[in-house]
Design an enzyme around this catalytic site. Structure first.
Site, short mmCIF file in Angstrom:
data_model
loop_
_atom_site.label_atom_id
_atom_site.label_comp_id
_atom_site.label_asym_id
_atom_site.label_seq_id
_atom_site.Cartn_x
_atom_site.Cartn_y
_atom_site.Cartn_z
N ASP A 36 44.34 40.65 41.04
CA ASP A 36 44.32 42.10 40.84
C ASP A 36 45.29 42.48 39.72
OD1 ASP A 36 42.63 42.21 42.99
OD2 ASP A 36 44.24 42.69 44.42
N1 URA Z 1 44.31 38.87 47.29
C1 URA Z 1 44.53 40.13 46.87
O1 URA Z 1 44.51 41.06 47.65
N2 URA Z 1 44.76 40.33 45.56
C2 URA Z 1 44.83 39.32 44.65
O2 URA Z 1 45.07 39.57 43.48
C3 URA Z 1 44.61 38.01 45.11
C4 URA Z 1 44.35 37.81 46.43
#
Ligand code: URA
Length: 249
Positions: free
Chosen positions: A110
């Protein structure tokens, strides 16, 4: 012996079409092993030959494998109209075409997640590491909004081991988590390492939300048995060492 036509190599390294490459060759700008070469179809051994164009030495490799300590605020894609991408922050030598293609991120983190992101030109490697069938582990350091007491800590751990239902988020379907491993890092129960073997949208955040908490900081520390080099500052990257590459195959 891995050989490639010289004009193809030049074109792959950003010197335009093969027709453009031929013009460069005819002008005498291209040296192969230190000698001017004007033959477009000269076979180049990418392991042993050197090619320079107007004094610039080309990196003749099929593939490149990088580990990046992804900073927050950067998106995991090759193009984005608004935010900077992980490609934008790579050193310029990795933003050119290699023989195997362009560098791309292996999977996604993310925008606000930090930590280990692999980037490569090797589509097969990307497929292998991201295929849900392969169950490659991913380990995250997470910081939670709320402290948890001993009882809650055991509950979270058990739920992760057993698997539990995570509800849908927007258009993303809900899912039952596969077995995962949670290791608490402090007594106040707001810091942990979570190892998962799948990669659903916002997976870690949604898992913790379902258990009644909120992730306020997330950093990926490992993919399989390959750990982020903690010497890399956020935004820094380096090529994998051979022994690190071996951990991925
Ligand atoms: N899980 C999440 O919630 N975000 C990420 O970036 C990776 C795994």
């Amino acid at each position: 012996m891995k050989t490639q036509r010289l004009d193809k190599i030049l074109s792959h390294h950003g010197y335009g079409s093969r027709k453009d490459a031929k013009k460069l060759l005819h002008k005498g700008f291209v040296l192969v092993n230190g000698q001017i070469c004007s033959n477009a179809d000269s076979p180049i051994n990418i392991d042993t030959d050197t090619v320079t164009v107007d004094g610039t030495l080309l990196q003749l490799r099929h593939h490149v494998y990088l580990m990046l300590n992804k900073p927050s605020g950067i998106v995991c894609s090759t193009k984005d109209g608004i935010h900077k991408t992980v490609i934008d922050i790579l050193p310029p030598q990795y933003r050119v075409s290699f023989l195997g293609g362009d560098v791309h991120p292996v999977g996604r983190l993310d925008i606000d997640t930090e930590g280990l992101l692999l980037l490569t030109t090797d589509g097969e490697m990307t497929h292998r590491l991201t295929s849900p069938k392969k169950h490659i582990s991913k380990t995250y350091y997470l910081k939670l909004a709320d402290n948890t007491d001993e009882k809650a800590q055991s509950y979270y751990k058990e739920q992760c081991e057993k698997g539990f239902a995570v509800p849908h988020e927007g258009n993303e379907d809900g899912f039952i988590t596969q077995e995962s491993a949670l290791e608490w890092l402090n007594n106040s129960g707001d810091e942990a390492l979570l190892t998962i073997y799948e990669g659903k949208y916002h997976q870690v955040k949604r898992m913790m939300q379902t258990l009644g908490n909120e992730v306020v900081y997330l950093k990926r520390v490992a993919v399989g048995s390959l750990y982020l080099d903690e010497m890399l500052k956020p935004g820094d990257c380096r090529e994998l060492k051979p022994e690190e590459f071996d951990k991925l195959i």
